[in-house]
Design an enzyme around this catalytic site. Structure first.
Site, mmCIF file in Angstrom:
data_model
loop_
_atom_site.group_PDB
_atom_site.id
_atom_site.type_symbol
_atom_site.label_atom_id
_atom_site.label_comp_id
_atom_site.label_asym_id
_atom_site.label_seq_id
_atom_site.Cartn_x
_atom_site.Cartn_y
_atom_site.Cartn_z
ATOM 1 N N ASP A 22 -0.345 5.287 1.787
ATOM 2 C CA ASP A 22 -1.195 4.130 2.035
ATOM 3 C C ASP A 22 -1.270 3.809 3.530
ATOM 4 O O ASP A 22 -1.077 2.650 3.936
ATOM 5 C CB ASP A 22 -0.690 2.897 1.258
ATOM 6 C CG ASP A 22 -0.493 3.173 -0.221
ATOM 7 O OD1 ASP A 22 -1.228 4.011 -0.769
ATOM 8 O OD2 ASP A 22 0.402 2.556 -0.841
ATOM 9 N N GLU A 178 -9.877 0.598 -5.173
ATOM 10 C CA GLU A 178 -8.730 -0.040 -4.497
ATOM 11 C C GLU A 178 -8.732 0.350 -3.039
ATOM 12 O O GLU A 178 -9.637 1.041 -2.569
ATOM 13 C CB GLU A 178 -7.423 0.390 -5.177
ATOM 14 C CG GLU A 178 -7.215 1.887 -5.184
ATOM 15 C CD GLU A 178 -6.048 2.338 -6.054
ATOM 16 O OE1 GLU A 178 -5.494 1.534 -6.810
ATOM 17 O OE2 GLU A 178 -5.690 3.525 -5.967
HETATM 18 C C1 6LW Z 1 -1.670 1.258 -3.893
HETATM 19 C C2 6LW Z 1 -2.974 1.757 -4.281
HETATM 20 C C3 6LW Z 1 -2.647 3.147 -4.339
HETATM 21 O O1 6LW Z 1 -1.518 -0.079 -3.873
HETATM 22 O O2 6LW Z 1 -1.444 3.261 -4.920
HETATM 23 O O3 6LW Z 1 -3.152 5.255 -3.630
HETATM 24 C C4 6LW Z 1 -0.863 1.990 -4.915
HETATM 25 N N1 6LW Z 1 -3.337 4.017 -3.760
HETATM 26 O O4 6LW Z 1 -3.993 1.518 -3.396
HETATM 27 C C5 6LW Z 1 0.548 2.102 -4.567
HETATM 28 O O5 6LW Z 1 0.679 2.797 -3.342
#
Ligand code: 6LW
Length: 503
Positions: A22, A178
């Site tokens: 991230d 996300e």
């Molecule tokens: C994070 C989400 C994700 O919050 O995995 O790969 C989750 N992305 O955006 C945990 O890292």
């Protein structure tokens, strides 16, 4: 692709290997700063500095005081701190994260990214993970979260104004929109997101609009980056952030994994931070080819002094790469009791428990060796490769004996033991990545655990299949951490040495 100057040299990707997912990046003048998720580990949110985007040195951890990182002792592994956004605005650094194990969305500020970072400002009205921060021309601060929705906030107080508004949420049918990041670039506001989930279907998509709240027009070439459905050695690519270099070129940092072995492929180092160039064509980003051997940026590279693999605990403060699950107290973990040695005191729990005295560093290379000299005259302890409480391999010394324990899901077994002469003993763990996949069931690597003779000869007690310490088996969002633990009483480590083998 295009006119980007090529030097003929290559750099090795990931630029920050090991469990560093991230990534969020910002640039101030000639300096780049990058932050990663840290989940159940303390201190939290590792921070890196670079002047060339290629070589990164860890300058600290943003959350290095218990008041900033409140993790209940029962907080699950892969809980804790998710997905930072790091920005520089109005003369300071702003960092926003989610503590999914308690305090929710939290904002921190610092004038020096190496710290100290402020106490947290709680954003009690902002619901959702992966918070982003962006400021518009009128000074409004927008916090955009996974989903995707957006809140107007006062970043100084954490106050939220009005209800959230729903924004563009990626392509039809794609799960888990996300990791939003919002940027003002030229005449547009760009909304970059990840979609497809953080596993093999992960990808990066983008949309643009005239205001921070949209309406947003999706890029006709979405996803702008994904390795889903390919044989590419870097998989699960997504969760990206963009940055512009001083020469005007654009770059993306993102997470990806390097699976090994046969089917389905096991990744053991967690999600790592990769770099890839970006060009703009007709107002949309076109992501260059992502590889483990990336054409070098055109500017002079500025390698940092390599992080020494050997730590002989001569400094009273531990280096920033040392982490512990949930908490670390000066009573249980200290270099002051015996100067030049790290003393760990057992707290009663074992590595199977959420409360354990363990200090480790991320495994950052597919093949590597970790060694430590331990004195067990006052207790027992050793070295462990840890994925979580239910997945770890340990070599534990007590007076006169060493034994290897394998915790895999519900089973915890002593798989080998051996007498050793009294006195300090060098414990060794060697991880060897599989080079040849003999059949579809071949695992990613082997983990050998043993002791070292005074002449340096490795006496292996056993060698275990590494797949059981992979994310595909254990689940979750983290990667392997290799380190030292106390099982009973107090143990003293004279030194700990980590070295890559091969890569
Ligand atoms: C994070 C989400 C994700 O919050 O995995 O790969 C989750 N992305 O955006 C945990 O890292």
């Amino acid at each position: 692709m295009s006119s980007r100057p090529q030097t003929g040299k290559t750099i090795s990707n990931p630029v920050i290997p090991g469990f560093h997912p991230d990534p969020s990046i910002c640039r101030v003048g000639e300096d780049y700063y990058l932050a990663c998720s840290s989940f159940e580990y303390f201190p939290g949110v590792p921070l890196f500095h670079s002047r060339d985007l290629v070589h990164w040195a860890q300058i600290g951890n943003a959350l290095d005081r218990p008041a900033q990182l409140r993790l209940p002792l029962g907080a699950p592994s892969s809980g804790g701190i998710y997905a930072p956004t790091l920005r520089h605005h109005d003369g300071r650094f702003w960092l926003i994260v989610t503590n999914v194990s308690g305090d929710g969305n939290l904002l921190f500020t610092a004038t020096d990214p190496a710290g100290p970072w402020s106490d947290p400002i709680r954003l009690t009205g902002v619901h959702g993970i992966d918070p982003d921060l962006a400021w518009d021309e009128d000074g409004n601060c927008w916090c955009t979260v996974a989903g995707v929705s957006q809140f107007r906030i006062d970043p100084h107080t954490g106050e939220t104004f009005g209800p959230p508004r729903r924004l563009w949420s990626g392509g039809p049918g794609a799960k888990a929109p996300e990791a939003p990041h919002l940027y003002r670039i030229g005449d547009y506001w760009y909304l970059l997101i990840a979609e497809g989930g953080t596993e093999r279907c992960h990808g990066v998509s983008i949309a643009r609009g005239r205001t921070p709240g949209g309406p947003f027009e999706p890029c006709p070439d979405n996803p702008v980056l994904t390795h889903r459905g390919t044989e590419h050695p870097i998989q699960n690519t997504g969760h990206a952030d963009l940055v512009q270099a001083p020469d005007g070129s654009w770059w993306m940092v993102l997470l990806g994994v390097r699976p090994g072995g046969g089917t389905p492929g096991w990744h053991v180092l967690g999600r790592e931070t990769f770099l890839v160039p970006v060009e703009w064509v007709d107002g949309w980003p076109v992501v260059g080819e992502l590889s483990t051997d990336l054409p070098a940026p055109p500017w002079p590279l500025q390698p940092h002094t390599a992080v020494p693999g050997l730590d002989d605990f001569d400094f009273s403060d531990l280096a920033p790469y040392w982490v512990s699950p949930r908490r670390r107290s000066p009573e249980d973990c200290t270099t002051k009791e015996r100067p030049g040695r790290l003393t760990l005191r057992a707290r009663g729990g074992s590595l199977d428990d959420t409360d354990v005295t363990f200090v480790g560093r991320r495994q950052q290379h597919l093949s590597c060796r970790a060694r430590a000299l331990i004195d067990v005259a006052e207790g027992s302890g050793g070295l462990a490769v840890r994925l979580d409480e239910r997945h770890h391999y340990d070599i534990e010394a007590s007076p006169g004996e060493v034994r290897v324990r394998a915790r895999i899901g519900p089973s915890n077994t002593v798989v080998a033991s051996r007498p050793v002469p009294p006195g300090p003993v060098v414990l060794r763990i060697e991880v060897t990545a599989v080079q040849t996949v003999n059949d579809a069931r071949t695992g990613p690597d082997t983990v050998s655990l043993g002791v070292e003779e005074p002449d340096g000869t490795f006496v292996e007690l056993t060698s275990l299949d590494g797949r059981y310490l992979s994310t595909e088996v254990a689940g979750g969002f983290t990667g392997r951490v290799i380190g030292m633990f106390a099982a009973t009483g107090s143990v003293h480590f004279d030194w700990f040495d980590y070295e890559p083998i091969g890569d």
